[in-house]
Design an enzyme around this catalytic site. Structure first.
Site, PDB file in Angstrom:
ATOM      1  N   ARG A  43       0.831  -1.222   0.000  1.00 37.15           N
ATOM      2  CA  ARG A  43       0.000   0.000   0.000  1.00 37.15           C
ATOM      3  C   ARG A  43       0.853   1.254   0.000  1.00 37.15           C
ATOM      4  NH1 ARG A  43      -5.023  -1.346   3.810  1.00 37.15           N
ATOM      5  NH2 ARG A  43      -5.511   0.817   3.395  1.00 37.15           N
ATOM      6  N   LYS A 142       4.272 -19.739   5.473  1.00 42.03           N
ATOM      7  CA  LYS A 142       3.665 -20.184   6.710  1.00 42.03           C
ATOM      8  C   LYS A 142       3.480 -18.987   7.646  1.00 42.03           C
ATOM      9  CE  LYS A 142       6.148 -21.372  10.269  1.00 42.03           C
ATOM     10  NZ  LYS A 142       6.866 -20.210  10.856  1.00 42.03           N
ATOM     11  N   HIS A 172      10.740 -23.138   4.917  1.00 40.04           N
ATOM     12  CA  HIS A 172      12.107 -22.830   4.487  1.00 40.04           C
ATOM     13  C   HIS A 172      13.138 -23.816   5.050  1.00 40.04           C
ATOM     14  CE1 HIS A 172      12.501 -20.662   8.336  1.00 40.04           C
ATOM     15  NE2 HIS A 172      13.796 -20.694   8.157  1.00 40.04           N
ATOM     16  N   LYS A 176      16.990 -25.717   3.427  1.00 40.31           N
ATOM     17  CA  LYS A 176      18.325 -25.633   4.033  1.00 40.31           C
ATOM     18  C   LYS A 176      19.211 -26.729   3.437  1.00 40.31           C
ATOM     19  CE  LYS A 176      16.956 -23.547   8.427  1.00 40.31           C
ATOM     20  NZ  LYS A 176      17.683 -22.287   8.557  1.00 40.31           N
ATOM     21  N   GLU A 210      16.883 -21.333  19.448  1.00 38.77           N
ATOM     22  CA  GLU A 210      17.218 -19.968  19.031  1.00 38.77           C
ATOM     23  C   GLU A 210      17.615 -19.179  20.261  1.00 38.77           C
ATOM     24  OE1 GLU A 210      14.643 -18.220  15.782  1.00 38.77           O
ATOM     25  OE2 GLU A 210      13.226 -19.558  16.749  1.00 38.77           O
ATOM     26  N   ASP A 229       4.429 -22.191  15.475  1.00 42.81           N
ATOM     27  CA  ASP A 229       5.466 -21.472  14.727  1.00 42.81           C
ATOM     28  C   ASP A 229       6.572 -22.412  14.236  1.00 42.81           C
ATOM     29  OD1 ASP A 229       6.609 -19.014  13.787  1.00 42.81           O
ATOM     30  OD2 ASP A 229       8.043 -19.068  15.436  1.00 42.81           O
ATOM     31  N   HIS A 234       8.262 -26.844  10.680  1.00 40.53           N
ATOM     32  CA  HIS A 234       9.687 -27.170  10.518  1.00 40.53           C
ATOM     33  C   HIS A 234      10.073 -28.489  11.189  1.00 40.53           C
ATOM     34  CE1 HIS A 234       9.757 -23.183   9.042  1.00 40.53           C
ATOM     35  NE2 HIS A 234       9.946 -22.542  10.176  1.00 40.53           N
ATOM     36  N   LYS A 334      12.638 -20.199  21.960  1.00 38.99           N
ATOM     37  CA  LYS A 334      13.268 -18.880  21.825  1.00 38.99           C
ATOM     38  C   LYS A 334      14.048 -18.604  23.104  1.00 38.99           C
ATOM     39  CE  LYS A 334      10.782 -17.187  18.159  1.00 38.99           C
ATOM     40  NZ  LYS A 334      11.519 -17.100  16.904  1.00 38.99           N
TER      41      LYS A 334
HETATM   42  C1  BG6 Z   1      10.354 -19.050  11.212  1.00 37.48           C
HETATM   43  C2  BG6 Z   1       9.696 -18.708  12.515  1.00 37.48           C
HETATM   44  O1  BG6 Z   1       9.539 -19.904  10.459  1.00 37.48           O
HETATM   45  O2  BG6 Z   1      11.600 -19.685  11.460  1.00 37.48           O
HETATM   46  C3  BG6 Z   1      10.597 -17.831  13.369  1.00 37.48           C
HETATM   47  O3  BG6 Z   1       8.472 -18.040  12.269  1.00 37.48           O
HETATM   48  C4  BG6 Z   1      11.950 -18.481  13.537  1.00 37.48           C
HETATM   49  O4  BG6 Z   1      10.015 -17.580  14.646  1.00 37.48           O
HETATM   50  C5  BG6 Z   1      12.521 -18.889  12.180  1.00 37.48           C
HETATM   51  O5  BG6 Z   1      12.806 -17.544  14.159  1.00 37.48           O
HETATM   52  C6  BG6 Z   1      13.783 -19.704  12.364  1.00 37.48           C
HETATM   53  O6  BG6 Z   1      14.397 -19.875  11.115  1.00 37.48           O
HETATM   54  P1  BG6 Z   1      15.944 -20.112  11.013  1.00 37.48           P
HETATM   55  O7  BG6 Z   1      16.166 -20.408   9.575  1.00 37.48           O
HETATM   56  O8  BG6 Z   1      16.609 -18.851  11.468  1.00 37.48           O
HETATM   57  O9  BG6 Z   1      16.266 -21.257  11.911  1.00 37.48           O
END
Ligand code: BG6
Length: 488
Positions: A43, A142, A172, A176, A210, A229, A234, A334
């Site tokens: 926008r 996602k 994603h 990897k 993380e 999440d 994943h 996290k």
């Molecule tokens: C995302 C999550 O899909 O993956 C995030 O929404 C997370 O919360 C991220 O931080 C982690 O991805 P990567 O590639 O940094 O491990």
């Protein structure tokens, strides 16, 4: 081959942090087909030139192996354009349609890097504007929905406007390099496959830790939580890659059929396992890398007294002939002690000990996902200390490891996850994307947990930021006689 890539959410975080740098890397590597066009949609009051400057300015903040030179960005920037749109306005789709009609690209990719609540509306509008042609590919980020019902609603709408082979659901983690190497290890080498079963494998651990907190995504994260999440997508995709049967070929549906069978074989939750095999936590203030950090409840955007989990540890089982009785432990969170993702395949010890060995010693295969990317095979070898040899009546074994570092082997500037996945979309390769039935099955498995946690908020356990999560996670795995492996 010419392509138009329309990036809905073109000024959003995902676009400038991940997607544009990935497209730029592909351009730099010479793998982005010439004659492509990338159209940001948002926008904001921008035009082509100002959108280019916006992306250029953001490149200073992102993680790129090498900064682009002025000339390099100039050449990349020529591919970029902008279409200002309010996604609820049909007239704006007509403008997009005109812009696309300026040329007839062979492939038109619609990448929805927007809030998932907009997915169905955008799909319907694209169809109403006649933008769902045979040349169209749709990429969905996602999270796809919030639960099974909302996921199905999205898939149904999408299914009405496009065929399944035109839909690219991104996870994603599948892009990897280490995850592709897991497929290569299992299905390109004959060595491990005969051992890859309950007779030889004691248990498997999947850790995605993380050290970051929720950053600026507090409000989004607070309505999502770690289960939705990270686990529903994943972690379960990693579990599928580990546990699936060898596919009959490397085509997308052959791979996805096998992953689906794994998801369908996950043991359903029972009253006992909902409590005993699933731990959730929330971080409180602590220290990460020696620096004090605030607790989750003090993060901007988080509701007061929120019960959203920032840590999950699960014990899953796969009820089939290959895996019956083998625990798969999953842990993610996290603000843990480190950014560290790995899979540990723990083999059973030798059936009869004729040597002396450290207690519990057995072979272990570690697949490092990040920050390093490699394989480590832990073996037991004859201790080479001559003096010790003299003194012992029983020869002593000691752990040693074979270490394969893919960054060293293949070079540090490798194709990143988003780069790989974006090129796959442009080329029409679906192998690394998730099919609707896989996604629905994964939601079906996590739903009882979501419901149970909502009904019993008191089960949420605090953990100090900078640690490995609540102690209940270690207690859960210790009940089976194991402990989490910290692999660096
Ligand atoms: C995302 C999550 O899909 O993956 C995030 O929404 C997370 O919360 C991220 O931080 C982690 O991805 P990567 O590639 O940094 O491990």
């Amino acid at each position: 081959m010419s392509f138009d890539l329309v990036l809905f959410g073109g000024t959003g975080d995902l676009a400038w942090r991940k997607l544009m740098p990935a497209l730029f890397q592909a351009f730099r590597h010479g793998s982005l087909p010439a004659g492509g066009r990338i159209l940001g949609v948002a926008r904001d009051d921008l035009d082509d030139a100002r959108y280019r400057s916006f992306i250029r300015s953001r490149f200073d903040e992102v993680d790129l192996a090498k900064r682009p030179s002025a000339d390099e960005f100039e050449r990349f920037g020529q591919m970029l354009g902008f279409v200002r749109m309010d996604l609820s306005q049909p007239a704006d789709y007509a403008r997009l349609s005109q812009r696309l009609a300026e040329r007839q690209a062979d492939t038109v990719v619609m990448y929805l890097a927007t809030a998932p609540s907009l997915f169905t509306g955008v799909c319907e509008q694209l169809a109403a504007a006649g933008l769902n042609t045979a040349r169209t590919r749709l990429v969905l980020e996602k999270p796809l929905g919030h639960d099974l019902a909302s996921n199905r609603a999205i898939n149904e709408t999408v299914g009405r406007v496009l065929s399944e082979k035109q839909v690219f659901r991104i996870d994603h983690y599948l892009g990897k390099p280490s995850v592709q190497n897991l497929f290569a290890l299992r299905f390109g080498n004959a060595l491990f496959e005969p051992l890859w079963r309950r007779e030889n494998i004691d248990h498997i651990q999947i850790t995605i830790a993380e050290d970051l907190g929720v950053e600026k995504r507090g409000a989004f994260y607070d309505s999502t939580g770690a289960l939705r999440d990270m686990v529903q997508n994943h972690a379960l995709q990693l579990l599928c890659a580990l546990a699936m049967e060898p596919p009959i070929n490397a085509h997308a549906d052959a791979i996805r059929d096998e992953k689906l069978k794994v998801l369908r074989s996950l043991k359903p939750w029972t009253a006992a396992t909902l409590d005993g095999h699933a731990i959730r936590g929330q971080y409180t203030a602590g220290k990460v890398d020696g620096q004090p950090v605030r607790g989750y409840l003090d993060e901007p955007g988080v509701a007061p007294g929120s019960h959203t989990e920032t840590f999950v540890a699960l014990r899953a089982e796969i009820a089939n002939w290959r895996w019956a009785g083998v625990p798969f432990y999953i842990r993610t969170g996290k603000r843990l002690a480190a950014r560290e993702a790995h899979i540990v395949v723990n083999f059973r010890p030798a059936p009869h000990a004729i040597f002396g060995a450290p207690p519990g010693a057995a072979n272990r295969l570690v697949i490092h996902l990040q920050p390093r990317d490699g394989l480590e095979l832990h073996l037991l070898a004859q201790a080479q200390d001559g003096r010790q040899w003299e003194r012992q009546t029983t020869p002593q074994l000691t752990p040693v490891s074979l270490d394969l570092d893919f960054d060293k082997r293949f070079g540090a500037e490798r194709v990143g996850a988003y780069e790989r996945l974006l090129l796959d979309v442009i080329d029409g390769r679906l192998n690394l994307f998730v099919r609707s039935d896989e996604q629905e099955e994964a939601w079906r498995w996590v739903e009882p947990l979501l419901a149970h946690w909502q009904a019993h908020p008191q089960g949420l356990r605090p953990y100090a930021a900078g640690t490995w999560g609540p102690s209940a996670s270690s207690a859960m795995i210790a009940r089976d006689g194991h402990c989490w492996t910290e692999e660096r």
